[in-house]
Design a protein around this motif. Structure first.
Motif, PDB file in Angstrom:
ATOM      1  N   TRP A 115       9.437  22.636  15.456  1.00 59.30           N
ATOM      2  CA  TRP A 115       8.944  23.373  15.709  1.00 59.30           C
ATOM      3  C   TRP A 115       7.294  24.285  15.222  1.00 59.30           C
ATOM      4  O   TRP A 115       8.051  25.237  15.195  1.00 59.30           O
ATOM      5  CB  TRP A 115       9.779  24.704  16.616  1.00 59.30           C
ATOM      6  CG  TRP A 115      11.174  23.481  17.625  1.00 59.30           C
ATOM      7  CD1 TRP A 115      11.377  23.486  18.661  1.00 59.30           C
ATOM      8  CD2 TRP A 115      12.459  23.169  17.000  1.00 59.30           C
ATOM      9  NE1 TRP A 115      12.183  22.698  18.743  1.00 59.30           N
ATOM     10  CE2 TRP A 115      12.981  22.397  18.117  1.00 59.30           C
ATOM     11  CE3 TRP A 115      13.275  23.689  15.506  1.00 59.30           C
ATOM     12  CZ2 TRP A 115      14.935  22.351  17.519  1.00 59.30           C
ATOM     13  CZ3 TRP A 115      14.361  23.314  15.635  1.00 59.30           C
ATOM     14  CH2 TRP A 115      15.540  23.166  16.687  1.00 59.30           C
TER      15      TRP A 115
ATOM     16  N   GLY B  26      13.228  35.532  20.467  1.00 57.84           N
ATOM     17  CA  GLY B  26      13.619  34.213  19.819  1.00 57.84           C
ATOM     18  C   GLY B  26      12.616  32.802  19.054  1.00 57.84           C
ATOM     19  O   GLY B  26      12.665  32.235  18.405  1.00 57.84           O
ATOM     20  N   ARG B  27      11.415  34.229  19.142  1.00 59.21           N
ATOM     21  CA  ARG B  27      10.609  33.229  18.068  1.00 59.21           C
ATOM     22  C   ARG B  27      10.769  33.749  16.368  1.00 59.21           C
ATOM     23  O   ARG B  27      10.578  33.070  15.980  1.00 59.21           O
ATOM     24  CB  ARG B  27       9.275  33.457  18.380  1.00 59.21           C
ATOM     25  CG  ARG B  27       8.029  32.768  17.813  1.00 59.21           C
ATOM     26  CD  ARG B  27       6.710  33.310  18.264  1.00 59.21           C
ATOM     27  NE  ARG B  27       6.207  32.622  19.292  1.00 59.21           N
ATOM     28  CZ  ARG B  27       5.380  31.902  19.531  1.00 59.21           C
ATOM     29  NH1 ARG B  27       5.383  30.953  18.669  1.00 59.21           N
ATOM     30  NH2 ARG B  27       5.548  31.696  20.394  1.00 59.21           N
ATOM     31  N   GLU B  28      11.241  35.132  17.314  1.00 54.36           N
ATOM     32  CA  GLU B  28      11.594  35.650  15.695  1.00 54.36           C
ATOM     33  C   GLU B  28      12.390  35.003  14.709  1.00 54.36           C
ATOM     34  O   GLU B  28      12.478  34.756  13.654  1.00 54.36           O
ATOM     35  CB  GLU B  28      11.614  36.553  15.296  1.00 54.36           C
ATOM     36  CG  GLU B  28      10.091  37.852  15.527  1.00 54.36           C
ATOM     37  CD  GLU B  28      10.288  38.908  15.967  1.00 54.36           C
ATOM     38  OE1 GLU B  28       9.577  39.748  16.031  1.00 54.36           O
ATOM     39  OE2 GLU B  28      11.813  39.728  16.346  1.00 54.36           O
ATOM     40  N   TRP B  29      13.940  34.769  15.539  1.00 53.33           N
ATOM     41  CA  TRP B  29      14.955  33.877  15.110  1.00 53.33           C
ATOM     42  C   TRP B  29      15.224  33.219  14.667  1.00 53.33           C
ATOM     43  O   TRP B  29      15.765  31.991  13.763  1.00 53.33           O
ATOM     44  CB  TRP B  29      15.726  34.172  15.997  1.00 53.33           C
ATOM     45  CG  TRP B  29      16.767  35.842  16.566  1.00 53.33           C
ATOM     46  CD1 TRP B  29      17.079  36.409  17.491  1.00 53.33           C
ATOM     47  CD2 TRP B  29      17.879  36.110  15.203  1.00 53.33           C
ATOM     48  NE1 TRP B  29      17.651  37.383  16.818  1.00 53.33           N
ATOM     49  CE2 TRP B  29      17.605  37.588  16.090  1.00 53.33           C
ATOM     50  CE3 TRP B  29      18.378  35.643  13.938  1.00 53.33           C
ATOM     51  CZ2 TRP B  29      18.958  38.079  15.122  1.00 53.33           C
ATOM     52  CZ3 TRP B  29      18.643  36.909  13.714  1.00 53.33           C
ATOM     53  CH2 TRP B  29      19.292  37.511  14.016  1.00 53.33           C
ATOM     54  N   LEU B  30      14.080  32.070  15.677  1.00 52.63           N
ATOM     55  CA  LEU B  30      14.027  30.552  15.260  1.00 52.63           C
ATOM     56  C   LEU B  30      12.709  30.803  13.853  1.00 52.63           C
ATOM     57  O   LEU B  30      13.420  29.711  13.381  1.00 52.63           O
ATOM     58  CB  LEU B  30      12.647  30.381  16.338  1.00 52.63           C
ATOM     59  CG  LEU B  30      12.102  28.348  15.977  1.00 52.63           C
ATOM     60  CD1 LEU B  30      13.372  27.609  15.701  1.00 52.63           C
ATOM     61  CD2 LEU B  30      11.044  28.645  16.908  1.00 52.63           C
ATOM     62  N   TYR B  31      12.053  31.169  13.154  1.00 53.70           N
ATOM     63  CA  TYR B  31      11.340  31.277  12.102  1.00 53.70           C
ATOM     64  C   TYR B  31      12.749  31.482  11.341  1.00 53.70           C
ATOM     65  O   TYR B  31      12.678  31.054   9.693  1.00 53.70           O
ATOM     66  CB  TYR B  31      10.141  32.395  12.154  1.00 53.70           C
ATOM     67  CG  TYR B  31       9.845  32.728  10.715  1.00 53.70           C
ATOM     68  CD1 TYR B  31       9.513  32.141   9.838  1.00 53.70           C
ATOM     69  CD2 TYR B  31      10.466  34.172  10.219  1.00 53.70           C
ATOM     70  CE1 TYR B  31       8.508  32.535   8.801  1.00 53.70           C
ATOM     71  CE2 TYR B  31      10.028  34.429   8.616  1.00 53.70           C
ATOM     72  CZ  TYR B  31       9.338  33.153   8.244  1.00 53.70           C
ATOM     73  OH  TYR B  31       9.374  34.017   6.827  1.00 53.70           O
ATOM     74  N   SER B  32      13.678  33.010  11.634  1.00 52.37           N
ATOM     75  CA  SER B  32      14.661  33.376  10.615  1.00 52.37           C
ATOM     76  C   SER B  32      15.106  32.207  10.270  1.00 52.37           C
ATOM     77  O   SER B  32      15.896  31.202   9.549  1.00 52.37           O
ATOM     78  CB  SER B  32      15.380  34.356  11.090  1.00 52.37           C
ATOM     79  OG  SER B  32      15.906  34.356  10.360  1.00 52.37           O
ATOM     80  N   ILE B  33      15.864  30.952  11.350  1.00 53.26           N
ATOM     81  CA  ILE B  33      17.239  29.972  10.964  1.00 53.26           C
ATOM     82  C   ILE B  33      15.903  28.715  10.127  1.00 53.26           C
ATOM     83  O   ILE B  33      16.665  28.361   9.172  1.00 53.26           O
ATOM     84  CB  ILE B  33      17.073  29.495  12.290  1.00 53.26           C
ATOM     85  CG1 ILE B  33      18.242  30.335  12.899  1.00 53.26           C
ATOM     86  CG2 ILE B  33      17.815  27.927  12.469  1.00 53.26           C
ATOM     87  CD1 ILE B  33      18.481  30.074  14.600  1.00 53.26           C
ATOM     88  N   LYS B  34      14.445  28.779  10.544  1.00 58.18           N
ATOM     89  CA  LYS B  34      14.139  27.437   9.249  1.00 58.18           C
ATOM     90  C   LYS B  34      13.752  27.651   8.143  1.00 58.18           C
ATOM     91  O   LYS B  34      14.402  26.988   7.774  1.00 58.18           O
ATOM     92  CB  LYS B  34      12.497  27.128  10.435  1.00 58.18           C
ATOM     93  CG  LYS B  34      12.290  26.744  11.978  1.00 58.18           C
ATOM     94  CD  LYS B  34      11.418  26.855  12.062  1.00 58.18           C
ATOM     95  CE  LYS B  34       9.775  26.573  11.816  1.00 58.18           C
ATOM     96  NZ  LYS B  34       9.298  26.209  12.253  1.00 58.18           N
TER      97      LYS B  34
END
Length: 693
Positions: free
Chosen positions: A157, A6-14
């Motif tokens: 975030w 989830g943290r990696e997807w969050l970085y990708s989306i940002k």
């Protein structure tokens, strides 16, 4: 391969949001190559917001310097293309040299200043009248990307560098605490813990590098950088102190068949004070903590033997052990105090720090001028070869070859062998060219508004962003993202069906990187083992300089430099074969010898003339031993050490005597661990006669 977290997807989306915002603003500002802004977002973005800000700030400065250099060089030398190519190659090389020597986040300024001049200068050689407009446009496009990356990283975030540094420091200190207990309780801790000490040195170097981004962080730790610097110094100093304690414990156990009885209560008290989970637990208040440290200091003072002329080797070793234990208690006490202040966000400390690490508070790093110059020469040759291919063949789009040769060689020049990384970067750039070909000829012709552009780019770049967020695939993700966006930026007419216009610049792009890899293979690639031997040779030269000089105020500078080298060696050792002789070398032994040399130098200023002359003779012998290739220490050097110890036994107790004693014992144990126990040299002793001669 595991799916992204989830943290990696969050970085990708940002990152994707920032990239799309950069494209939108670049188009709204009518910038000619909006996809350069998108590429900048992916190059600058980091999982930690402080790292993103620092890299972004340095990229702006570096881009402006590089653009100014291109504007100065191209119009003035355009009528002499050979000279222009040489000037641009020389500029890239000089900037790379400064970048390689800096070894901090600030080095990004120099690297960007170098290859930005190539990115701007080479495409405008055929049309020099546009150089100023091109330079301004590139600066604007890159600045837009930097601003978008920084704003999104900080507002949505944000992931704090400070929290990561604090967490890494917690883990490091926990490992150091367990290692301390092993050293104090283990029967042969010196051999058993050597590898762990080297690993801790490597981890400390990584934490140190990460903490340089705190100035750009949003966490409260950014306001406590003084505490973090003080904590870093003590993390570095505790390693040679622990190594010395382990060595003295092993020597005393070998002499007495176990821990000497008079030291057992003290060792038990120190082990009880050091909790297994952390060097700085918060189970007690600050006042109670300081009282516990003072109690241990009183126990150390009470256990200290009174050394006279009749003192034996066991007494001298015991005194040396107690001095190092006192240093360890001071370091651990300071660490607890600093950690408590950092956790609570307090700018002031409840009491003074006990350990004095020295007068130098700035970071001191190893610099390899020879390898930096070799890297610069290689990048110059790569640029010149690519330019010769471009100009000699009259290839209209061949300017991409020297551009990407400069970028690829600069990106990976700090590695021992940059070729595998360059080849991986080039191969995945080829994959990016193929992916973008699908966009160019099949997808983008159907896109007529910004919303549709976001939808068609999202599936590809969200996956690429997740690859960047994972350390094991970061290189692949960066190659796909940066070069994918750059491929689009190279197209003068996005969505056109001109296949030749697409292939020509992208083929030059790949050829430039492969030529860079070939040149690096022939001129620059070295193995990890060769690099380690160079670092060891540099460490020996540092010990020689320390022994030749007679000052007293560079203890902290020396330890920072030596441990920085060990931090560079640690990851290289992991890549070597298990049977290599390098893994049997006591790397911290050289650090201990160097510290002992500095202790001897410092002691000279408070001792009688006879002792000063004996110490100077020992220092000269140490300098001679560490000059040139590694060799066994001469027997006369052992006699010099014993002569110093003999004189010190008749000197009144004081700070100078304690420093000299610590240094002489450390040198004897470091260079002659298997020698017979020390005995006082009598006037008619043959060794004394040789020393007198």
């Amino acid at each position: 391969m595991m799916l992204p977290t989830g943290r990696e997807w969050l970085y990708s989306i940002k990152t994707f949001v920032a990239a799309m915002a950069a494209i939108y603003l670049a188009v709204a500002m009518s910038l000619p190559r909006p996809y350069w802004a998108m590429a900048t977002v992916y190059i600058c973005s980091q999982p930690l917001s402080g790292s993103t800000r620092s890299k972004a700030a340095y990229r702006v400065v570096g881009t402006m310097i590089g653009a100014a250099a291109a504007v100065a060089l191209v119009p003035n030398l355009v009528n002499a293309p050979e000279l222009l190519v040489f000037a641009l190659a020389l500029w890239v090389a000089v900037c790379l040299y400064a970048s390689l020597l800096d070894r901090s986040p600030r080095s990004y300024v120099f690297m960007l200043a170098g290859y930005t001049a190539a990115l701007i200068g080479f495409p405008t050689v055929l049309d020099p009248a546009t150089i100023f407009d091109t330079a301004v446009a590139r600066v604007e496009e890159i600045t837009v990307g930097i601003v978008c990356a920084s704003v999104v990283a900080g507002l949505f975030w944000p992931m704090s560098v400070g929290e990561v540094v604090a967490g890494r420091a917690n883990i490091w200190l926990g490992h150091a605490a367990r290692l301390t207990r092993d050293i104090l309780s283990g029967p042969d801790a010196g051999e058993r813990t050597r590898g762990e000490l080297i690993r801790l040195a490597g981890d400390a170097a990584e934490i140190d590098m990460l903490s340089t981004h705190l100035a750009y962080d949003i966490s409260r730790l950014s306001d406590l950088r003084g505490h973090m610097r003080a904590l870093r110094l003590r993390m570095l100093m505790v390693l040679p102190v622990l190594s010395s304690i382990g060595d003295r414990m092993s020597a005393l156990r070998a002499l007495d068949g176990g821990t000497p009885p008079q030291f057992v209560p003290l060792i038990d008290a120190v082990m009880g004070w050091i909790q297994p989970g952390d060097l700085s637990p918060d189970k007690t208040d600050a006042a109670r903590e300081m009282e516990e440290a003072d109690r241990l200091r009183r126990m150390i003072a009470a256990a200290s033997p009174r050394l006279t002329k009749s003192a034996d080797w066991s007494d001298i070793l015991g005194e040396s052990l107690l001095i190092r234990l006192r240093e360890f208690v001071d370091i651990a006490s300071d660490t607890r105090m600093l950690r408590r202040a950092i956790r609570s966000g307090q700018a002031s400390l409840p009491g003074p720090l006990a350990f004095d690490p020295g007068t130098t508070t700035v970071a001191v790093q190893h610099r390899d001028h020879a390898m930096a110059l070799l890297s610069c020469l290689a990048v110059m040759v790569a640029i010149i070869l690519c330019s010769a291919l471009w100009i000699g063949t009259g290839w209209p789009d061949g300017s991409a070859a020297p551009m990407l040769a400069a970028v690829a060689c600069c990106f990976f020049a700090s590695r021992d062998d940059p070729v595998p990384a360059i080849l991986q970067f080039a191969n995945w750039s080829g994959v990016a060219v193929l992916i973008m070909a699908v966009y160019q000829f099949a997808i983008l012709p159907t896109v007529h508004d910004f919303e549709m552009l976001v939808l068609v780019l999202a599936p590809t770049f969200l996956v690429i962003g997740a690859l960047i967020a994972r350390p094991t695939t970061m290189g692949i993700g960066l190659a796909l993202a940066a070069n994918g966006a750059a491929v689009l930026a190279l197209q003068s007419n996005l969505g056109s069906s001109d296949f030749a216009a697409y292939v020509n610049p992208n083929l030059a792009l790949l050829i430039g990187m492969y030529i860079g890899a070939i040149v690096m293979r022939l001129m620059r690639s070295v193995g990890a083992e060769w690099a380690i031997w160079r670092l060891i040779a540099s460490a020996r030269r540092t010990i020689v300089r320390a022994a030749r000089h007679r000052g007293r105020h560079d203890r902290n500078r020396f330890i920072a430099l030596m441990l920085d080298r060990i931090g560079l060696i640690s990851p290289k050792l992991a890549s070597l074969e298990p049977d290599t002789t390098l893994k049997t070398i006591d790397l911290l032994g050289g650090v201990r010898i160097g510290l002992n040399v500095i202790d001897l130098r410092r002691a000279r200023h408070g001792l009688p003339q006879e002792a000063i002359l004996a110490i100077d003779r020992l220092l000269d012998g140490l300098a001679h031993h560490y000059e040139g290739r590694r060799k066994p220490p001469a027997p006369t050097l052992l006699a010099c050490v014993d002569h110093v110890l003999t004189i010190l036994m008749s000197v009144d107790d004081g700070a100078g005597r304690r420093d000299a004693l610590l240094g002489a014992v450390g040198v004897r144990r470091g260079l002659f661990p298997d020698a017979p126990p020390y005995r006082a040299l009598l006037p008619d002793d043959p060794a004394s006669e040789r020393l007198a001669a």
